[in-house]
Design an enzyme around this catalytic site. Structure first.
Site, PDB file in Angstrom:
ATOM      1  N   PRO A  60       0.744  -1.655  -0.017  1.00 10.50           N
ATOM      2  CA  PRO A  60      -0.069   0.289  -0.302  1.00 10.50           C
ATOM      3  C   PRO A  60       0.719   1.070  -0.208  1.00 10.50           C
ATOM      4  CG  PRO A  60      -0.277  -1.248   1.988  1.00 10.50           C
ATOM      5  CD  PRO A  60       0.488  -2.134   1.597  1.00 10.50           C
ATOM      6  N   ASN A  61       0.045   2.334  -0.650  1.00  3.28           N
ATOM      7  CA  ASN A  61       1.036   3.540  -1.186  1.00  3.28           C
ATOM      8  C   ASN A  61       2.436   3.733  -1.858  1.00  3.28           C
ATOM      9  OD1 ASN A  61      -1.061   5.044   0.600  1.00  3.28           O
ATOM     10  ND2 ASN A  61      -0.765   3.580   2.437  1.00  3.28           N
ATOM     11  N   ARG A  78       4.088  10.884  -2.026  1.00  3.18           N
ATOM     12  CA  ARG A  78       3.683  11.045  -0.407  1.00  3.18           C
ATOM     13  C   ARG A  78       5.760  11.377   0.615  1.00  3.18           C
ATOM     14  NH1 ARG A  78       4.867   4.741   1.236  1.00  3.18           N
ATOM     15  NH2 ARG A  78       3.596   5.312   3.472  1.00  3.18           N
ATOM     16  N   TYR A  86      10.617   9.289   1.577  1.00  2.00           N
ATOM     17  CA  TYR A  86      10.408   8.448   0.468  1.00  2.00           C
ATOM     18  C   TYR A  86      11.432   9.128  -0.750  1.00  2.00           C
ATOM     19  CZ  TYR A  86       7.513   6.489   3.643  1.00  2.00           C
ATOM     20  OH  TYR A  86       7.158   5.220   4.761  1.00  2.00           O
ATOM     21  N   ASN A 122       8.636  -5.525  -0.746  1.00  6.91           N
ATOM     22  CA  ASN A 122       8.244  -3.882  -0.096  1.00  6.91           C
ATOM     23  C   ASN A 122       6.669  -4.313   0.258  1.00  6.91           C
ATOM     24  OD1 ASN A 122       7.496  -1.962   1.236  1.00  6.91           O
ATOM     25  ND2 ASN A 122       9.143   0.250  -0.093  1.00  6.91           N
ATOM     26  N   ALA A 156       3.090  -0.377   4.822  1.00  5.01           N
ATOM     27  CA  ALA A 156       2.890  -1.016   6.457  1.00  5.01           C
ATOM     28  C   ALA A 156       2.787  -2.028   6.873  1.00  5.01           C
ATOM     29  CB  ALA A 156       1.615   0.216   5.956  1.00  5.01           C
ATOM     30  N   GLU A 210      13.519  -8.562   1.731  1.00 10.87           N
ATOM     31  CA  GLU A 210      12.349  -7.671   2.035  1.00 10.87           C
ATOM     32  C   GLU A 210      13.058  -6.220   2.130  1.00 10.87           C
ATOM     33  OE1 GLU A 210      12.276  -7.665   6.767  1.00 10.87           O
ATOM     34  OE2 GLU A 210      10.724  -6.589   6.687  1.00 10.87           O
ATOM     35  N   HIS A 245      12.601  -2.175   1.948  1.00  6.80           N
ATOM     36  CA  HIS A 245      11.950  -1.099   2.606  1.00  6.80           C
ATOM     37  C   HIS A 245      12.913   0.498   1.629  1.00  6.80           C
ATOM     38  CE1 HIS A 245       9.419  -3.314   5.146  1.00  6.80           C
ATOM     39  NE2 HIS A 245      10.505  -3.967   5.193  1.00  6.80           N
ATOM     40  N   ARG A 301      13.526   4.560  12.208  1.00  4.16           N
ATOM     41  CA  ARG A 301      12.064   5.251  12.120  1.00  4.16           C
ATOM     42  C   ARG A 301      11.264   4.924  13.830  1.00  4.16           C
ATOM     43  NH1 ARG A 301       9.047   5.165   6.973  1.00  4.16           N
ATOM     44  NH2 ARG A 301       7.944   6.265   7.924  1.00  4.16           N
TER      45      ARG A 301
HETATM   46  C1  DQA Z   1       7.962   1.417   3.776  1.00  5.33           C
HETATM   47  C2  DQA Z   1       8.085   1.690   5.421  1.00  5.33           C
HETATM   48  C3  DQA Z   1       7.076   1.367   5.956  1.00  5.33           C
HETATM   49  O1  DQA Z   1       7.263   1.502   7.588  1.00  5.33           O
HETATM   50  C4  DQA Z   1       5.761   2.393   5.721  1.00  5.33           C
HETATM   51  O2  DQA Z   1       4.444   1.979   5.764  1.00  5.33           O
HETATM   52  C5  DQA Z   1       5.815   2.255   3.809  1.00  5.33           C
HETATM   53  C6  DQA Z   1       7.296   1.892   3.248  1.00  5.33           C
HETATM   54  C7  DQA Z   1       9.507   1.893   2.871  1.00  5.33           C
HETATM   55  O3  DQA Z   1       9.749   1.644   1.711  1.00  5.33           O
HETATM   56  O4  DQA Z   1      10.524   2.228   3.326  1.00  5.33           O
HETATM   57  O5  DQA Z   1       5.041   2.557   3.211  1.00  5.33           O
HETATM   58  O6  DQA Z   1       8.203   0.382   3.183  1.00  5.33           O
END
Ligand code: DQA
Length: 149
Positions: free
Chosen positions: A9-10, A17, A22, A73, A76, A97, A99, A106
């Site tokens: 998501p997102n 965002r 990011y 990735n 959340a 994984e 990020h 964080r």
């Molecule tokens: C994320 C880190 C997560 O905590 C966050 O919710 C994201 C992006 C990252 O790529 O840094 O949506 O996965």
């Protein structure tokens, strides 16, 4: 060698965002970067993004016997999803994984990752280059496995 890159998501909102966290690179340009990298290395790649946990679970299930590795990735869902962890364990495909941000630097809740237990490695805080590192990691692992057969 075929890889599946999954984004949660997102991540489709990259470039818009929280650019201080990011960066300004868009999701479209991330896709392009991954495809160019894979083409150079002769790796087949499919990229998928969803804001829905169930769609990501289904993609992982459908990857069974189709892909040699998964770059994930989960956004959340990293910090909440037992379903994604179980899906990765169910298919047993080597996974890394990723990020974009450094999740360990964080909020406390971002330090917890459910999927980590089913991943060979976590790459965090290397920006979008982390995806390319994950691809190279899986490429090397797959080559080693084929070489030892
Ligand atoms: C994320 C880190 C997560 O905590 C966050 O919710 C994201 C992006 C990252 O790529 O840094 O949506 O996965």
């Amino acid at each position: 060698m075929k890889l599946l890159v999954l984004n949660g998501p997102n991540l489709n909102m990259l470039g818009i965002r929280e650019p201080d966290i990011y960066g300004r690179e868009t999701y479209r340009s991330l896709e392009k970067k991954i495809k160019t990298h894979c083409k150079r290395r002769k790796i087949g790649v499919k990229i998928f993004q969803s804001n829905c946990e169930g769609s990501l679970v289904s993609k992982i299930q459908k990857a069974y016997h189709k892909y040699d590795g998964i770059v994930l990735n989960p956004g959340a869902y990293t910090h909440t999803s037992v379903a994604l962890l179980d899906a990765l364990k169910a298919v047993g495909i080597p996974a890394v994984e990723v990020h974009i941000s450094d999740v360990d630097a964080r909020e406390e809740f971002r330090k917890i990752s459910f999927v980590r237990a089913a991943c060979l490695k976590t790459i965090s805080g290397h920006g979008t280059d982390g995806y390319l590192e994950a691809i190279d990691t899986l490429d090397a692992i797959c080559r080693d496995r084929k070489g030892s057969l």
